[in-house]
Design an enzyme around this catalytic site. Structure first.
Site, PDB file in Angstrom:
ATOM      1  NE  ARG A 176      -4.128  -1.682   9.874  1.00 15.12           N
ATOM      2  CZ  ARG A 176      -3.025  -1.006   9.589  1.00 15.12           C
ATOM      3  NH1 ARG A 176      -3.071   0.067   8.864  1.00 15.12           N
ATOM      4  NH2 ARG A 176      -1.867  -1.416  10.032  1.00 15.12           N
TER       5      ARG A 176
ATOM      6  NE  ARG B  41       6.821  -0.932  11.144  1.00 15.42           N
ATOM      7  CZ  ARG B  41       5.765  -0.865  10.337  1.00 15.42           C
ATOM      8  NH1 ARG B  41       5.866  -0.326   9.141  1.00 15.42           N
ATOM      9  NH2 ARG B  41       4.603  -1.329  10.714  1.00 15.42           N
TER      10      ARG B  41
ATOM     11  CE  LYS C 264      -2.115  -1.085   3.929  1.00 11.31           C
ATOM     12  NZ  LYS C 264      -1.506  -2.372   4.259  1.00 11.31           N
TER      13      LYS C 264
END
Ligand code: AMP
Length: 215
Positions: free
Chosen positions: A88, A162, A13
């Protein structure tokens, strides 16, 4: 253009959004980037969001809607926007519908980027991100590593994995996606604005979007 980009974490995305911004000046709005910036800045929002994010859980809808209500009314959104990672959940989608109605904006489409699970897993475990909250450039240790290992090409900050991209957090994020976010595909299909693109290359996704927008 005013688009929602749907798809599991790692579907591409962000990459697709960045390419689309170059076409007509639309802005990319990534709730994940906004939240990571807030965590790094140590703001109230960041403090409230951090534990959810590290665990691979969703941040509560109220916090997200607070961010988006302000963001979507900023002047740079007038040319168009690409929503990357938002909505979401069904409550977020419903709240977005009300918000857009209130500010008089109509979406062009919601694009569901459909990528096989093995590709997603491979991409997420090999993804690395610039640790500078204002940069957040994305790398991939296999397909697009930084020129100097561990150092961001754009700003020179350390490039890191991350905390929510460990194998455990990734599998939890994918479960969360299936349970809470995948139902949005049906939601936007009912709204009559859904397109699904099954493709692993961003270029193919862009081509499908521009073809549909041109119709
Ligand atoms: P992303 O970079 O889009 O994968 O987002 C990273 C993390 O930020 C997610 O795993 C969530 O914890 C949080 N997050 C981002 N966008 C949202 C959203 N729209 N709703 C709830 N949590 C979000």
């Amino acid at each position: 253009m005013k688009l929602i980009l749907l798809g599991a974490p790692g579907a591409g995305k962000g990459t697709v959004a960045k390419l689309l911004t170059k076409m007509d000046g639309s802005v990319q709005i990534s709730t994940g980037d906004i939240l990571r910036g807030a965590v790094q800045a140590g703001s109230d929002l960041g403090k409230q969001a951090q534990a959810f994010m590290n665990a691979g859980d969703l941040v509560p809808d109220e916090l997200i809607m607070g961010i988006m209500e302000t963001r979507l009314q900023e002047p740079d959104c007038e040319k168009g926007f690409l929503l990357d990672g938002f909505p979401r959940t069904i409550p977020q989608a419903e709240a977005l519908k009300v918000l857009l109605g209130k500010i008089g904006i109509e979406l062009d489409m919601a694009v569901n980027i459909d990528v096989p699970r093995d590709v997603i897993l491979d991409r997420l475990t090999t993804r690395r991100t610039c640790s500078n909250g204002d940069c957040q450039a994305i790398y991939n240790i296999k397909s697009s590593p930084p020129k100097q290992e561990g150092v961001c090409d754009k700003c020179g900050s350390p490039v890191i994995q991350r905390e929510d991209e460990t194998e455990e957090a990734i599998s939890h994020r994918l479960e969360t996606y299936n349970e809470k976010t995948a139902p949005l595909i049906g939601f936007y299909d009912n709204e009559g604005i859904l397109i699904t693109v099954t493709a692993t290359s961003s270029e193919a996704v862009i081509a499908a979007i521009t073809e549909k927008l041109g119709q």
